[in-house]
Design a protein around this motif. Structure first.
Motif, short mmCIF file in Angstrom:
data_model
loop_
_atom_site.label_atom_id
_atom_site.label_comp_id
_atom_site.label_asym_id
_atom_site.label_seq_id
_atom_site.Cartn_x
_atom_site.Cartn_y
_atom_site.Cartn_z
N SER A 15 -0.52 10.66 -0.50
CA SER A 15 -0.29 9.30 -0.04
C SER A 15 -0.54 9.14 1.46
O SER A 15 -0.36 10.06 2.25
N GLN A 40 -3.30 7.71 -2.25
CA GLN A 40 -2.36 6.81 -2.90
C GLN A 40 -1.79 5.91 -1.80
O GLN A 40 -1.53 6.38 -0.68
N PHE A 50 4.11 6.31 -7.04
CA PHE A 50 3.77 7.66 -7.49
C PHE A 50 3.97 7.81 -8.99
O PHE A 50 3.08 8.27 -9.71
N GLY A 337 2.83 8.58 2.94
CA GLY A 337 2.75 7.17 2.58
C GLY A 337 3.83 6.27 3.13
O GLY A 337 3.62 5.06 3.25
#
Length: 361
Positions: A15, A40, A50, A337
């Motif tokens: 991510s 991601q 996720f 992320g």
């Protein structure tokens, strides 16, 4: 296993915090040109969760639903209370059997939806345009069955992993998502590694998860790993916590991705299993770059020195330095992320910097 010796090549976990896939890919291509991964995007224009990415095939055939009580966050729930549950389950297994028999249309039922996983398709499109000219191999990732099984519940809010029927559905979904993804990436003409990202494995052995066993986890991982191998790919497992590392090391996996910055001490006691893993050709994915605010107190040099100290520890325990050096990847400790753009850039820059120093060994 395999004879791959990456000698400190750099890659990422998954991510990134960018709003668009193009912004994330710019960072990946800048710092990880030899071994890029698809991003991601949990903070993107369409938030990419996720576990949610694994649930699309289950939502599509009616086995799962998104629900929330007032004041709660949304949850992914197996819809066992639906009157059509048995019919939906039959439909799922029909798709699975057809996909395993070679029906591409059935396998595509386990694909990522373009609008829900923009990072994957942007990655494919950029490579098709020739933007990954330095890439030597490609990395994809799937959510691991233990993590999915503990994040999803049945209709009575019990963890799905403890329900044999639901656990089987989850494993088969992850299995075919890995297979589909591998075929998409391999079509680009480069070797492919698929990482099974399964931080939930850390729970094995904890008193609060007493019925979660090593055998259960290994059985599930081996199904996914064997599928990846049958499709001609390399298989990795990522755990960003302490764990009983023998669980993964004994599965036949090609790469162990772990958080070396925070949890190296939990790995060090598994010398015998680790030595056997390396002797079979296994690769260690050293997550030495912290994916937290701690990155701001570190430098490439300090992290490299920390990593060298960890290698020295394993050498003193009888593991071959030559294998540790040659059978190594350098990565962040986890995904980035939920961090700031500044932190993510520093993490990827440090990963590339340590990789460059490692290659000089």
């Amino acid at each position: 296993m395999n004879n791959w010796k990456p000698k400190g090549m750099a890659t990422g976990i998954g991510s990134l915090p960018h709003r668009t896939a193009q912004e994330a890919l710019a960072v990946i291509n800048k710092y990880l040109p030899e071994f890029p991964h698809w991003p991601q995007l949990p903070q993107g224009e369409v938030k990419e969760g996720f576990v949610e990415q694994s649930a699309y095939p289950l939502l599509d055939c009616g086995l799962a639903k998104v629900t929330a009580n007032p004041g709660e966050n949304e949850r992914l729930v197996f819809a066992m209370d639906r009157p059509e549950w048995t019919d939906n389950l039959t439909e799922f297994y029909s798709r699975f059997i057809e996909a395993e028999a070679g029906d591409r249309a059935a396998l595509d039922k386990f694909a990522f939806p373009r609008e829900g996983v923009k990072g994957f398709y942007a990655f494919l499109d950029s490579l098709k345009r020739g933007e990954g000219v330095k890439a030597q191999l490609l990395k994809g990732q799937v959510s691991g069955p233990v993590t999915v099984g503990f994040c999803m519940t049945d209709h009575e809010r019990k963890a799905a992993y403890y329900h044999p029927e639901l656990r089987d559905v989850i494993v088969k979904t992850v299995q075919l998502q890995a297979k589909w993804q591998l075929r998409e990436l391999k079509a680009l003409g480069l070797p492919v590694l698929i990482s099974i990202d399964d931080p939930g494995i850390y729970a094995c052995g904890l008193s609060t998860y007493i019925t979660l066993t090593k055998q259960m986890i290994q059985e599930d991982l081996k199904i996914v790993i064997d599928t990846i191998h049958q499709e001609g790919g390399l298989a990795g497992v990522h755990i960003c916590a302490g764990s009983d590392w023998s669980i993964v090391l004994e599965t036949g996996v090609d790469v162990l991705f772990f958080d070396a910055y925070e949890y190296f001490e939990s790995l060090a006691p598994y010398t015998e299993a680790l030595a056997g893993f390396l002797e079979r050709g296994g690769v260690m994915g050293w997550g030495i770059v912290p994916t937290s605010d701690k990155i701001h107190g570190e430098s490439v040099e300090s992290l490299y020195n920390k990593l060298q100290g960890q290698v020295d520890t394993l050498v003193k325990r009888g593991i071959s330095r030559e294998r540790l050096v040659s059978q190594a990847l350098i990565t962040p400790s986890c995904g980035t992320g939920l961090l700031s753009l500044e932190a993510a850039d520093k993490i990827y820059s440090a990963t590339a910097g340590i990789s460059g120093m490692w290659k000089e060994l």
